[in-house]
Design a protein around this motif. Sequence first.
Motif, PDB file in Angstrom:
ATOM      1  N   ALA A   1       0.848  -1.192   0.000  1.00 34.54           N
ATOM      2  CA  ALA A   1       0.000   0.000   0.000  1.00 34.54           C
ATOM      3  C   ALA A   1       0.880   1.237   0.000  1.00 34.54           C
ATOM      4  O   ALA A   1       1.649   1.478   0.929  1.00 34.54           O
ATOM      5  CB  ALA A   1      -0.907   0.014   1.220  1.00 34.54           C
ATOM      6  N   ASN A   2       0.778   2.041  -1.040  1.00 36.78           N
ATOM      7  CA  ASN A   2       1.557   3.271  -1.125  1.00 36.78           C
ATOM      8  C   ASN A   2       0.663   4.502  -1.082  1.00 36.78           C
ATOM      9  O   ASN A   2       1.128   5.599  -0.862  1.00 36.78           O
ATOM     10  CB  ASN A   2       2.388   3.297  -2.401  1.00 36.78           C
ATOM     11  N   LEU A   3      -0.617   4.337  -1.352  1.00 34.07           N
ATOM     12  CA  LEU A   3      -1.563   5.440  -1.342  1.00 34.07           C
ATOM     13  C   LEU A   3      -2.726   5.101  -0.420  1.00 34.07           C
ATOM     14  O   LEU A   3      -3.158   3.960  -0.351  1.00 34.07           O
ATOM     15  CB  LEU A   3      -2.087   5.706  -2.765  1.00 34.07           C
ATOM     16  N   GLY A   4      -3.243   6.122   0.261  1.00 41.29           N
ATOM     17  CA  GLY A   4      -4.373   5.885   1.126  1.00 41.29           C
ATOM     18  C   GLY A   4      -3.988   5.156   2.396  1.00 41.29           C
ATOM     19  O   GLY A   4      -2.820   4.892   2.678  1.00 41.29           O
ATOM     20  N   ALA A   5      -5.010   4.817   3.186  1.00 44.15           N
ATOM     21  CA  ALA A   5      -4.805   4.114   4.450  1.00 44.15           C
ATOM     22  C   ALA A   5      -5.249   2.669   4.284  1.00 44.15           C
ATOM     23  O   ALA A   5      -6.314   2.394   3.745  1.00 44.15           O
ATOM     24  CB  ALA A   5      -5.587   4.799   5.564  1.00 44.15           C
ATOM     25  N   LEU A   6      -4.443   1.748   4.754  1.00 45.21           N
ATOM     26  CA  LEU A   6      -4.753   0.324   4.657  1.00 45.21           C
ATOM     27  C   LEU A   6      -5.277  -0.173   5.990  1.00 45.21           C
ATOM     28  O   LEU A   6      -4.672   0.054   7.041  1.00 45.21           O
ATOM     29  CB  LEU A   6      -3.496  -0.458   4.271  1.00 45.21           C
ATOM     30  N   THR A   7      -6.409  -0.902   5.957  1.00 48.23           N
ATOM     31  CA  THR A   7      -6.989  -1.484   7.159  1.00 48.23           C
ATOM     32  C   THR A   7      -7.291  -2.958   6.926  1.00 48.23           C
ATOM     33  O   THR A   7      -7.885  -3.320   5.907  1.00 48.23           O
ATOM     34  CB  THR A   7      -8.294  -0.768   7.550  1.00 48.23           C
ATOM     35  N   ILE A   8      -6.863  -3.804   7.857  1.00 45.89           N
ATOM     36  CA  ILE A   8      -7.208  -5.215   7.852  1.00 45.89           C
ATOM     37  C   ILE A   8      -8.035  -5.473   9.102  1.00 45.89           C
ATOM     38  O   ILE A   8      -7.590  -5.200  10.213  1.00 45.89           O
ATOM     39  CB  ILE A   8      -5.958  -6.106   7.840  1.00 45.89           C
ATOM     40  N   SER A  28       2.758   3.966   2.787  1.00 47.63           N
ATOM     41  CA  SER A  28       1.913   5.147   2.804  1.00 47.63           C
ATOM     42  C   SER A  28       2.153   6.015   4.026  1.00 47.63           C
ATOM     43  O   SER A  28       2.450   5.517   5.110  1.00 47.63           O
ATOM     44  CB  SER A  28       0.439   4.716   2.777  1.00 47.63           C
ATOM     45  N   GLU A  29       1.989   7.314   3.860  1.00 49.92           N
ATOM     46  CA  GLU A  29       2.040   8.232   4.996  1.00 49.92           C
ATOM     47  C   GLU A  29       0.776   8.121   5.844  1.00 49.92           C
ATOM     48  O   GLU A  29       0.742   8.599   6.969  1.00 49.92           O
ATOM     49  CB  GLU A  29       2.204   9.676   4.508  1.00 49.92           C
ATOM     50  N   ASN A  30      -0.250   7.498   5.311  1.00 47.32           N
ATOM     51  CA  ASN A  30      -1.529   7.402   6.018  1.00 47.32           C
ATOM     52  C   ASN A  30      -1.604   6.209   6.949  1.00 47.32           C
ATOM     53  O   ASN A  30      -2.542   6.068   7.723  1.00 47.32           O
ATOM     54  CB  ASN A  30      -2.674   7.343   5.012  1.00 47.32           C
ATOM     55  N   GLY A  31      -0.625   5.305   6.868  1.00 47.75           N
ATOM     56  CA  GLY A  31      -0.498   4.268   7.860  1.00 47.75           C
ATOM     57  C   GLY A  31      -1.279   2.992   7.591  1.00 47.75           C
ATOM     58  O   GLY A  31      -1.985   2.828   6.598  1.00 47.75           O
ATOM     59  N   PHE A  32      -1.146   2.073   8.537  1.00 49.12           N
ATOM     60  CA  PHE A  32      -1.719   0.741   8.441  1.00 49.12           C
ATOM     61  C   PHE A  32      -2.389   0.406   9.770  1.00 49.12           C
ATOM     62  O   PHE A  32      -1.805   0.579  10.834  1.00 49.12           O
ATOM     63  CB  PHE A  32      -0.612  -0.267   8.130  1.00 49.12           C
ATOM     64  N   THR A  33      -3.629  -0.070   9.711  1.00 51.77           N
ATOM     65  CA  THR A  33      -4.379  -0.445  10.901  1.00 51.77           C
ATOM     66  C   THR A  33      -4.824  -1.892  10.775  1.00 51.77           C
ATOM     67  O   THR A  33      -5.338  -2.301   9.741  1.00 51.77           O
ATOM     68  CB  THR A  33      -5.622   0.446  11.081  1.00 51.77           C
ATOM     69  N   MET A  34      -4.616  -2.662  11.841  1.00 52.48           N
ATOM     70  CA  MET A  34      -5.068  -4.051  11.868  1.00 52.48           C
ATOM     71  C   MET A  34      -5.874  -4.250  13.136  1.00 52.48           C
ATOM     72  O   MET A  34      -5.373  -4.078  14.245  1.00 52.48           O
ATOM     73  CB  MET A  34      -3.880  -5.012  11.825  1.00 52.48           C
TER      74      MET A  34
END
Length: 203
Positions: A1-8, A28-34
């Motif tokens: 993921a390079n764009l937007g925020a990724l959530t699992i 991504s600068e918007n980060g990753f949430t699990m």
Amino acid sequence: ANLGALTISGGYIAGNAGVQAGAVYDGSENGFTMTGGTIDAYNHATGADGRTADGILAGNLRGEIILSGDVFIDAGMNLGTDENNMKHIRLKDAIGSGFVLNPPKYEEGAVIAKGWNTHNMDEDDVKKMVIPTDSEGNSWHAVLDGNSAVMKQGASPYKYDGVYLGGGPNPSDKNAGICESADVPAVDKGKGLINKGGTRYIG
């Protein structure tokens, strides 16, 4: 993921391969949430430059990694762009199972996780953080420091009651972990490991 925020928010990630990350590359600068799900040990990074992770690779220091809920990450995470820059995980609440962290640099007192939002970290949180041995074979573990988990050299003092067996998608409700199939004697194996001084078995 390079764009937007990724959530699992759930599911099971296994059997993947990538050059930099076996399961998740977070650029991504918007980060990753699990908030739930499993990333198991059967994910592999194929790169050889040192900036790899079988599980999650943090490729951008500006993006946050936020964990909460029933999360189990059995493949290593790499949270640094290099050995001089490592970000930490934010714990939004207590996580269900735990994670494995491969730090880019082994350093006493380095922060690897912080309580976030309204969550105040405690020893139950740091028990679930696994740090593999370093290149010289030294043991490391996480310890509580205020509302943070920091790295400390030496064997972990904690006794674990969570035992993980194999990497298959079939959960064992009697063993608080994961077993590869119904044919694995999860309860018996778990009891044997705990009887050996509280060993936590992953993989």
